[in-house]
Design a protein around this motif. Structure first.
Motif, short mmCIF file in Angstrom:
data_model
loop_
_atom_site.label_atom_id
_atom_site.label_comp_id
_atom_site.label_asym_id
_atom_site.label_seq_id
_atom_site.Cartn_x
_atom_site.Cartn_y
_atom_site.Cartn_z
N THR A 88 -4.71 -13.72 -3.76
CA THR A 88 -5.78 -13.08 -3.41
C THR A 88 -6.15 -11.77 -4.10
O THR A 88 -5.36 -11.04 -4.52
CB THR A 88 -5.67 -12.75 -1.77
N ASP A 89 -7.63 -11.60 -3.76
CA ASP A 89 -7.85 -10.23 -4.37
C ASP A 89 -8.43 -9.33 -3.27
O ASP A 89 -9.28 -9.44 -2.64
CB ASP A 89 -8.89 -10.39 -5.29
N PRO A 90 -7.49 -8.29 -2.69
CA PRO A 90 -7.50 -7.70 -1.83
C PRO A 90 -9.12 -6.77 -1.73
O PRO A 90 -9.19 -6.14 -2.74
CB PRO A 90 -6.21 -6.80 -1.33
N GLN A 91 -9.33 -6.39 -0.61
CA GLN A 91 -10.47 -5.15 -0.65
C GLN A 91 -10.09 -3.93 -0.91
O GLN A 91 -9.06 -3.62 -0.74
CB GLN A 91 -11.27 -5.31 0.61
N ARG A 92 -11.19 -3.05 -1.54
CA ARG A 92 -10.95 -1.97 -1.63
C ARG A 92 -10.17 -1.15 -0.55
O ARG A 92 -9.27 -0.33 -0.70
CB ARG A 92 -12.37 -1.28 -2.13
N SER A 93 -10.62 -1.29 0.77
CA SER A 93 -9.91 -0.49 1.74
C SER A 93 -8.56 -1.10 1.97
O SER A 93 -7.69 -0.16 2.35
CB SER A 93 -10.96 -0.93 3.01
N THR A 94 -8.18 -2.16 1.66
CA THR A 94 -6.83 -2.77 2.02
C THR A 94 -6.04 -2.09 0.89
O THR A 94 -5.00 -1.61 1.04
CB THR A 94 -6.73 -4.32 1.84
N CYS A 95 -6.53 -2.03 -0.50
CA CYS A 95 -5.81 -1.42 -1.47
C CYS A 95 -5.55 0.04 -1.21
O CYS A 95 -4.35 0.66 -1.48
CB CYS A 95 -6.64 -1.52 -2.86
N LYS A 96 -6.53 0.66 -0.55
CA LYS A 96 -6.35 2.13 -0.33
C LYS A 96 -5.13 2.14 0.84
O LYS A 96 -4.20 3.11 0.62
CB LYS A 96 -7.39 2.69 0.39
N LYS A 97 -5.12 1.34 1.94
CA LYS A 97 -4.15 1.36 2.80
C LYS A 97 -2.42 0.79 2.01
O LYS A 97 -1.65 1.47 2.55
CB LYS A 97 -4.36 0.38 3.94
N LEU A 98 -2.61 0.13 0.99
CA LEU A 98 -1.45 -0.31 0.47
C LEU A 98 -0.85 0.93 -0.12
O LEU A 98 0.37 1.05 -0.02
CB LEU A 98 -1.55 -1.68 -0.49
N ARG A 99 -1.79 1.78 -0.75
CA ARG A 99 -1.30 2.80 -1.60
C ARG A 99 -0.76 3.80 -0.47
O ARG A 99 0.37 4.39 -0.91
CB ARG A 99 -2.47 3.47 -2.40
N GLU A 100 -1.22 3.96 0.68
CA GLU A 100 -0.85 5.06 1.52
C GLU A 100 0.54 4.46 2.10
O GLU A 100 1.32 5.51 2.28
CB GLU A 100 -2.00 5.02 2.54
N VAL A 101 0.70 3.36 2.53
CA VAL A 101 1.83 2.73 3.21
C VAL A 101 2.85 2.81 2.60
O VAL A 101 4.21 3.23 2.71
CB VAL A 101 1.48 1.44 4.16
N LEU A 102 2.77 2.36 1.00
CA LEU A 102 3.87 2.09 0.11
C LEU A 102 3.90 3.37 -0.52
O LEU A 102 5.16 3.67 -1.41
CB LEU A 102 3.59 0.98 -0.84
N GLU A 103 3.19 4.25 -0.37
CA GLU A 103 3.17 5.66 -1.00
C GLU A 103 3.41 5.51 -2.66
O GLU A 103 4.27 5.98 -3.21
CB GLU A 103 4.57 6.37 -0.70
N SER A 105 0.91 5.16 -6.42
CA SER A 105 -0.64 5.55 -7.05
C SER A 105 -1.37 4.20 -7.23
O SER A 105 -1.08 3.19 -7.17
CB SER A 105 -0.57 6.34 -8.42
N ALA A 106 -2.72 4.65 -7.55
CA ALA A 106 -3.71 3.53 -7.56
C ALA A 106 -3.27 2.63 -8.62
O ALA A 106 -3.14 1.30 -9.07
CB ALA A 106 -4.99 4.13 -7.75
N ASP A 107 -2.76 3.47 -10.13
CA ASP A 107 -2.38 2.74 -11.27
C ASP A 107 -0.99 2.09 -11.02
O ASP A 107 -0.93 0.80 -11.56
CB ASP A 107 -1.95 3.98 -12.30
N LYS A 108 -0.07 2.47 -10.05
CA LYS A 108 1.14 1.67 -9.94
C LYS A 108 0.73 0.40 -9.09
O LYS A 108 1.18 -0.79 -9.53
CB LYS A 108 2.09 2.43 -9.10
N LEU A 109 -0.21 0.53 -8.09
CA LEU A 109 -0.66 -0.51 -7.45
C LEU A 109 -1.42 -1.62 -8.17
O LEU A 109 -1.31 -2.76 -8.30
CB LEU A 109 -1.69 -0.27 -6.30
N GLU A 110 -2.32 -1.19 -9.22
CA GLU A 110 -3.02 -2.17 -10.04
C GLU A 110 -1.91 -2.97 -10.86
O GLU A 110 -2.05 -4.26 -11.14
CB GLU A 110 -3.98 -1.64 -10.88
N GLU A 111 -1.00 -2.16 -11.35
CA GLU A 111 0.02 -2.69 -12.25
C GLU A 111 0.83 -3.91 -11.41
O GLU A 111 1.17 -5.05 -11.77
CB GLU A 111 1.08 -1.57 -12.57
N ILE A 112 1.22 -3.45 -10.19
CA ILE A 112 1.92 -4.63 -9.38
C ILE A 112 1.05 -5.84 -9.20
O ILE A 112 1.64 -6.84 -9.15
CB ILE A 112 2.39 -3.81 -8.15
#
Length: 126
Positions: A88-103, A105-112
């Motif tokens: 799935t390709d999560p929405q931008r708002s979900t990505c923001k929450k993922l970064r916050e909860v998992l602590e 960066s945006a770059d790390k989330l994109e890599e994952i």
């Protein structure tokens, strides 16, 4: 006269329901919460160590199950499963929450997310 009795296997849905009930009981019992969180962390660090950082391993390292994680993200357990699977390709708002909860960066989330998507495509034979 011969009597035969067949033992029918329990349908998978009933097995999953029984397991889900057990897990809910363990997760909600104060005396088991810490142990359950510790077990999730152990699974991430020992069993899934070869995966590297994924949404699943980071969630587990925080001691969260999918339902708890979903609540923090403001989504459903099913959506968390899809995100972790990489299909799935999560929405931008979900990505923001993922970064916050998992602590992370945006770059790390994109890599994952890229790694998970590639793994999903390989498993799907694409």
């Amino acid at each position: 006269m011969r009597i035969e009795a067949a033992v029918l296997p329990i349908p998978l849905a009933q097995k999953n329901t029984a397991f889900a009930k057990l897990m809910n009981r363990l997760n909600s019992a104060d005396e088991h919460k810490a142990g359950m969180a510790e077990a999730r962390t152990w699974v991430a660090e020992k069993v899934l160590a070869d995966e590297g950082d994924t949404i699943r391993t980071l969630r587990l390292k925080k001691g969260l199950n999918q339902t708890q994680f979903a609540a923090l993200l403001g989504t459903t357990q099913a959506q968390v499963a899809r995100i972790e699977k990489g299909n799935t390709d999560p929405q931008r708002s979900t990505c923001k929450k993922l970064r916050e909860v998992l602590e992370i960066s945006a770059d790390k989330l994109e890599e994952i997310m890229d790694r998970q998507e590639q793994a999903y495509q390989q498993k799907a034979g694409k």
